[in-house]
Scaffold this motif. Sequence first.
Motif, mmCIF file in Angstrom:
data_model
loop_
_atom_site.group_PDB
_atom_site.id
_atom_site.type_symbol
_atom_site.label_atom_id
_atom_site.label_comp_id
_atom_site.label_asym_id
_atom_site.label_seq_id
_atom_site.Cartn_x
_atom_site.Cartn_y
_atom_site.Cartn_z
ATOM 1 N N GLU A 1 0.787 -1.131 -0.105
ATOM 2 C CA GLU A 1 0.002 0.115 0.156
ATOM 3 C C GLU A 1 0.841 1.188 -0.052
ATOM 4 O OE1 GLU A 1 -2.367 -3.560 1.332
ATOM 5 O OE2 GLU A 1 -0.601 -2.646 1.928
ATOM 6 N N ALA B 1 -3.708 7.308 -4.209
ATOM 7 C CA ALA B 1 -4.264 7.810 -2.966
ATOM 8 C C ALA B 1 -5.302 7.291 -2.545
ATOM 9 C CB ALA B 1 -4.331 9.443 -3.007
ATOM 10 N N SER C 1 -3.551 6.634 2.923
ATOM 11 C CA SER C 1 -2.277 7.074 2.224
ATOM 12 C C SER C 1 -1.666 8.145 2.930
ATOM 13 C CB SER C 1 -2.554 7.265 0.905
ATOM 14 O OG SER C 1 -2.964 6.067 0.080
#
Length: 272
Positions: A159, A165, A169
């Motif tokens: 990730e 995004a 994030s």
Amino acid sequence: MPEDVTPDDLHTSARNELKTLSKENAEQVARHLAMAARLIEEDPALAHEHALAASRRAGRIAIVRESLGITAYATGDFALALRELRTYRRISGKDDQIALMVDSERGIGRSDRALETGRAADRSKLSTPVRVALAIAMSGARLDQGETELALGELQIPELNPDRAFEWSPALFGAHAAVLEDLGRDDEAAFWIERADVAADALGLGDDDEMIVEDGLIEGEYPDDESVDAPVASAVEEPTVSEPVDEPAEELETEPETIVEDESVEAPEEDS
């Protein structure tokens, strides 16, 4: 309790868990949980009082114990948070608050136990937001032990993609930048700080939007497959968040209709 607060202010999936209670009791518990969700950022102590009130009426309901654990964590009562989140996990069979459990162990000065707790979770069964939160918590536990390189390694997950995004994030990128700074890798840290800022802008998030995350923790919102996803390279004015998917209520033992004493708060329940 403000008169405008109604049971409908609580998410449907959470209300479903209260169906084993009498109608009147379920409505009061729902109102207390809705208030806890509303207040947790601006007044964590008062949010915790509402969660305590709900626990006195419905101490065997998973969402109630989860909310009590979250509000205890928000007020810095990490021992109570850990106890309540363990009980929530036992009742619900879910590990979706594992990151808060790890952080609670850290909060009471047990970074070694924090790492053990995190390692015991099956990450393949966790939703992406929970897996990311766990990685950040585990990285913090490594930092507590002075293991900075290992702290960086905890964050090296799929990730960690600077070109995409999601809700989580900015926090992941920011944590990564902080560890890089601790390692003296300032140029790399600056890159990830910039990525965190761009991700937040792309998602329309700001400093005042943390309540969205906390509400999700209490009310079961934002399932894994419906997170906001936006290219980091371009800003999005109005990111669309899908409606939460209702989940079936857990089958719980029927709760008596009368208000019971808060045995759950007074008598710790430990996992075996």
